[in-house]
Design a protein around this motif. Structure first.
Motif, short mmCIF file in Angstrom:
data_model
loop_
_atom_site.label_atom_id
_atom_site.label_comp_id
_atom_site.label_asym_id
_atom_site.label_seq_id
_atom_site.Cartn_x
_atom_site.Cartn_y
_atom_site.Cartn_z
N CYS A 13 0.84 -1.19 0.00
CA CYS A 13 0.00 0.00 0.00
C CYS A 13 0.87 1.24 0.00
O CYS A 13 1.93 1.26 0.62
CB CYS A 13 -0.88 0.02 1.24
SG CYS A 13 -1.98 -1.39 1.36
N CYS B 174 -4.32 -2.31 -2.01
CA CYS B 174 -3.60 -2.76 -0.83
C CYS B 174 -4.03 -4.15 -0.40
O CYS B 174 -5.15 -4.56 -0.62
CB CYS B 174 -3.89 -1.81 0.34
SG CYS B 174 -3.66 -0.09 -0.07
N PRO C 133 -8.55 -2.18 2.99
CA PRO C 133 -8.35 -0.75 3.19
C PRO C 133 -9.68 -0.01 3.14
O PRO C 133 -10.69 -0.54 2.68
CB PRO C 133 -7.46 -0.36 2.01
CG PRO C 133 -7.85 -1.32 0.94
CD PRO C 133 -8.14 -2.62 1.65
N ALA D 274 -6.70 4.38 -1.11
CA ALA D 274 -6.70 3.96 0.28
C ALA D 274 -6.49 5.17 1.19
O ALA D 274 -5.53 5.92 1.02
CB ALA D 274 -5.60 2.93 0.52
N THR E 58 -6.06 6.74 5.07
CA THR E 58 -5.67 6.42 6.44
C THR E 58 -5.59 7.70 7.25
O THR E 58 -5.49 8.81 6.71
CB THR E 58 -4.30 5.72 6.51
OG1 THR E 58 -3.28 6.63 6.08
CG2 THR E 58 -4.26 4.47 5.64
N ARG F 33 3.09 2.00 9.20
CA ARG F 33 2.29 1.85 7.99
C ARG F 33 1.22 0.77 8.19
O ARG F 33 0.03 0.98 7.89
CB ARG F 33 3.19 1.49 6.82
CG ARG F 33 2.47 1.03 5.57
CD ARG F 33 3.48 0.43 4.58
NE ARG F 33 2.78 -0.25 3.51
CZ ARG F 33 2.28 -1.49 3.59
NH1 ARG F 33 2.37 -2.15 4.71
NH2 ARG F 33 1.69 -2.03 2.55
N ASP F 34 1.63 -0.39 8.69
CA ASP F 34 0.67 -1.46 8.92
C ASP F 34 -0.39 -1.04 9.94
O ASP F 34 -1.59 -1.34 9.77
CB ASP F 34 1.39 -2.71 9.44
CG ASP F 34 2.00 -3.53 8.31
OD1 ASP F 34 2.09 -3.01 7.18
OD2 ASP F 34 2.41 -4.68 8.57
N PHE G 42 -3.08 1.14 8.38
CA PHE G 42 -4.01 0.41 7.53
C PHE G 42 -4.91 -0.50 8.35
O PHE G 42 -6.09 -0.70 8.00
CB PHE G 42 -3.28 -0.36 6.44
CG PHE G 42 -2.92 0.50 5.27
CD1 PHE G 42 -3.89 0.90 4.36
CD2 PHE G 42 -1.63 0.96 5.08
CE1 PHE G 42 -3.59 1.72 3.29
CE2 PHE G 42 -1.31 1.77 4.00
CZ PHE G 42 -2.29 2.16 3.11
N GLU G 43 -4.40 -1.08 9.43
CA GLU G 43 -5.27 -1.85 10.32
C GLU G 43 -6.32 -0.93 10.96
O GLU G 43 -7.50 -1.29 11.08
CB GLU G 43 -4.45 -2.53 11.42
CG GLU G 43 -3.41 -3.53 10.93
CD GLU G 43 -4.02 -4.85 10.47
OE1 GLU G 43 -5.25 -4.97 10.49
OE2 GLU G 43 -3.26 -5.76 10.12
N ALA H 179 -7.48 1.82 9.64
CA ALA H 179 -8.45 2.14 8.59
C ALA H 179 -9.42 0.99 8.33
O ALA H 179 -10.57 1.21 7.94
CB ALA H 179 -7.72 2.50 7.30
N SER H 180 -8.96 -0.24 8.55
CA SER H 180 -9.82 -1.39 8.35
C SER H 180 -11.00 -1.40 9.32
O SER H 180 -12.05 -1.99 9.03
CB SER H 180 -9.03 -2.69 8.48
OG SER H 180 -8.12 -2.84 7.42
#
Length: 395
Positions: free
Chosen positions: A37, A113, A117, A124, A126, A165-166, A169-170, A172-173
């Motif tokens: 991503c 991603c 996302p 995507a 965030t 970064r991870d 995105f988690e 945002a999930s």
């Protein structure tokens, strides 16, 4: 046997059982792409090429009608073809140029991603990362911390950035699953699917906290998310075909890939704290992938051929993918710290597609009939033990 291979095989068979299908079927294959991503919404500039004329041109393919092998597709046509081939959102900036049986274009693109996302206009989105001002509970995800004292400062900085970064995105999930739950309600989905969507959102809260905790440990200061940029509104779609297609893309494909990548990272991680985090994420993402496959199967059964066609288009685009540059050599030190990048990440993605996503997509499209409503023996519930149990024997 390699534990990551055990995980992939177990997940594939679990999906076949979930769909009440035999452990054999058509394979949607031939795709390898980077699933990293972007760190922000800025597009990547690169030349993209597609085979021309297309292999199916003689059979009436390529959008119908005849094609001129000496004339490249228009920019609009190329955009559609490149989006399908490379599983990314492209803006074509030039007319095509013929090069050794390919039409090549100057493009800007944003990769899709892994994981689920939160997309707005295929980008995507965030929250921003905030460092050094307290974590508001987001960094309290794990009781153990990775050993950082002996890690070189430059590697610690890279690891802090990777886990940040991870984590974003988690984070945002959580929003993505919230929207997904509302969309399930909007199309009258079974209660079980709605319940599992909310449970998945809570999983993502935990994942975000775990990843922010690791990011904070490597950064040597708190790392937390800022306010999520919804922009004042969150769009909720009520069209079953659109929801099914997006679920196929974000869930069946991306979350299956995310589960496999986490499993491979876990298998290589040498720090027990990192391995523990990745094992939990891999098991949870496998369940989230199952939820996506169950949702798409249900949507096809109740929505008929329109839904099936929308889903099939997503998987056909995947099958037409091509080998991409992995982005150069990654730092070889990353793997021991549970990170995959460059060629290693591309290879893990390829294995996920070839061994899990492709076969499951093939049997789904061949065997799930519109109008078929399964009885208890083919129920929507998750079947026998699978990836989570396989992970128990890793460590």
């Amino acid at each position: 046997m390699n534990p990551a291979h055990v995980f992939r095989r177990s997940l594939a068979h679990r999906l076949f059982a979930l769909l009440a299908l035999p452990a054999a079927g058509a394979v949607v294959s031939g795709c390898l792409f980077s699933t990293s991503c972007p760190d922000n919404d800025e597009p990547i500039t690169a030349e993209r090429c597609l085979t021309w004329p297309p292999e199916d041109a003689g059979a009436g393919g390529g959008g119908g009608g005849s094609v001129d092998p000496l004339v490249c597709p228009s920019r609009d046509d190329a955009t559609t073809r490149l989006n399908d081939q490379f599983f990314a959102s492209h803006t074509v900036k030039s007319d095509g140029t013929l090069k050794d049986g390919q039409c090549c274009y100057a493009t800007e693109f944003i990769p899709y991603c892994e994981g689920r996302p939160y997309l707005v206009d295929e980008v995507a989105r965030t929250a921003p990362a905030i460092r050094g001002r307290g974590d508001a509970g987001w960094g309290a995800g794990t009781s153990s911390r990775p050993a950082v004292a002996e890690i070189a400062p430059d590697l610690r900085a890279v690891l802090a950035a990777e886990w940040t970064r991870d984590a974003l995105f988690e984070h945002a999930s959580v929003a993505s699953f919230g929207r997904f739950a509302m969309e399930l309600l909007a199309v009258g989905a079974p209660a079980e699917l709605v319940e599992e969507a909310h449970r998945a959102a809570l999983d993502e809260v935990r994942h975000a906290r775990l990843c922010f905790a690791l990011a904070s440990a490597y950064a040597g200061e708190p790392v937390a998310p800022g306010a999520f940029p919804f922009g004042g509104a969150a769009e909720v779609v009520a069209d079953l075909a659109s929801i099914a297609a997006r679920t196929a893309k974000e869930g069946c494909i991306n979350e299956t890939i995310a589960a496999v990548i986490a499993a491979e990272q876990c298998a290589r991680a040498e720090d027990p704290a990192v391995a523990e985090v990745l094992a939990g994420i891999a098991a949870d993402e496998a369940r989230h992938a199952e939820l996506a496959w169950r949702t798409v199967a249900w949507a096809i059964r109740v929505g008929g051929e329109q839904v099936r066609s929308a889903v099939e288009e997503v998987f056909v685009g995947l099958a037409q993918g091509a080998m991409l540059d992995a982005g150069g050599a990654a730092d070889p030190r990353l793997a021991a710290h549970g990170r995959l990048a460059g060629a290693a990440l591309a290879e893990a993605t390829a294995r996920a597609l070839e061994e899990v996503v492709g076969p499951a997509a093939g049997v789904l499209l061949q065997s799930v009939a519109p109008g078929f409503h399964p009885g208890p023996e083919q129920g929507l519930s998750a079947p026998a033990p699978g990836p989570a149990q396989a992970l128990d024997s890793w460590r």
